[in-house]
Write a protein that holds these residues in place. Structure first.
Motif: not given
Length: 349
Positions: A291, A333, A337-338
């Motif tokens: 993440d 991610k 998305r991160n």
């Protein structure tokens, strides 16, 4: 096509330098640089941080400097501080240029994470107004004014001193521990950015300044365009200790594509293939987790790898991550998305 949200570009300076032709460079391209609307769309780039940045009279892209950086070791002196009264008009021109791009209907200046997806759904680029080096901010009243104008991300320094702190020099091999920490004004700036929910960017900041922000800030720690010092020991890159602090804060690092910050030999020469890029990504993932790693190209501000010559080439990077064994969820991610989740945590919306 995998959407990409990018942590840093210097495209606005190209727009300002082009004068009346700046908007057409955005809309149609002119065959130069790394970015324009057609190439962003070809590469799947849905948005990113558009930097307001004041050039020094001489910099890392000058011919004489490039020659030095092609033959490490080197340690370039920090450029002189830019006076506020010189910086402010140029920063205004860049902010106005970004607003002019917005008026074309192809780009939205966004102030919430939700607006990134909204812009993509409307086929517009989501642009964060970012300031790289706070020379144009005289005091906290001015910070509030910039915030009202749309500023949502701020790096207190580029690689030179400001009233707020000290940047790292372009040096290889070198530790980022190169000078003093934040000034009293810099400490006040951190607190006010926290209050306004302006993201603080640690890229270009020296280690002492990094430590001060880590101590003072109540927001996730972020380096928008940096690489791993363990692989490329440039002063501009992050040590494992710094990466650990970012991880503890649930922060994020955007991988810089600049060849000289990726190459283990530190040379400002083109980088072939994706092996070294993937080594940096692996190292960042080992420290920050799935993440905490994203992308921060430095398009239009640095020498790009051979296979990443423009934003249109981003699908090659996505394919390299997939071929390296990163699953579809991890690739999504890292690609976008991160960043979106980090901004939601930082901005609160």
């Amino acid at each position: 096509m995998t959407p990409v949200f990018d942590g840093h570009n210097d495209f606005i300076q190209r727009v300002v330098s082009a004068g009346d032709k700046g908007t057409s460079i955005w809309l149609d391209g002119d065959g130069t640089g790394h970015m324009d609307l057609p190439r962003l769309r070809a590469g799947g780039m849905i948005g990113g941080f558009f930097a307001i940045w004041i050039p020094s009279p001489s910099g890392p892209n000058d011919d004489a400097t490039v020659a030095i950086m092609q033959n490490p070791p080197f340690e370039l002196p920090l450029p002189d501080q830019i006076p506020h009264d010189s910086a402010l008009p140029h920063a205004f021109r860049q902010a106005a240029a970004l607003r002019a791009l917005e008026r074309t209907g192809t780009l939205d200046i966004i102030t919430s994470a939700a607006e990134i997806d909204e812009a993509a759904q409307n086929n517009r680029i989501a642009a964060i107004m970012h300031m790289e080096g706070a020379e144009a901010i005289r005091d906290m009243d001015a910070l509030h004014l910039w915030h009202a104008a749309g500023l949502r991300s701020l790096g207190p320094v580029w690689s030179r001193p400001t009233a707020y702190g000290h940047g790292v020099p372009f040096a290889f091999p070198s530790s980022p521990d190169t000078g003093d920490g934040l000034t009293a004004a810099g400490r006040q700036l951190v607190k006010e950015c926290n209050a306004l929910r302006i993201m603080l960017d640690l890229s270009h900041l020296n280690e002492a300044g990094f430590n001060d922000i880590a101590e003072l800030s109540d927001a996730p720690l972020v380096a928008s365009h940096s690489c791993a010092h363990a692989i490329c020991p440039s002063a501009r890159n992050l040590t494992d200790r710094q990466l650990g602090q970012i991880a503890e804060s649930k922060g994020l690092v955007g991988l810089n594509y600049a060849s000289s910050f990726l190459r283990p030999d530190g040379k400002r020469l083109p980088l072939d293939g994706f092996d070294v890029i993937l080594r940096h990504l692996d190292h960042l993932l080992d420290t920050l987790g799935e993440d905490g790693v994203a992308l921060g190209s430095d398009f239009d501000g640095a020498l790009m790898p051979t296979e990443l010559g423009s934003a249109a080439a981003l699908p090659k990077l996505i394919e390299a991550m997939q071929n390296h064994g990163y699953g579809s969820d991890l690739v999504a991610k890292i690609a976008s998305r991160n960043w979106i989740e980090l901004l939601r945590r930082t901005w609160g919306k």
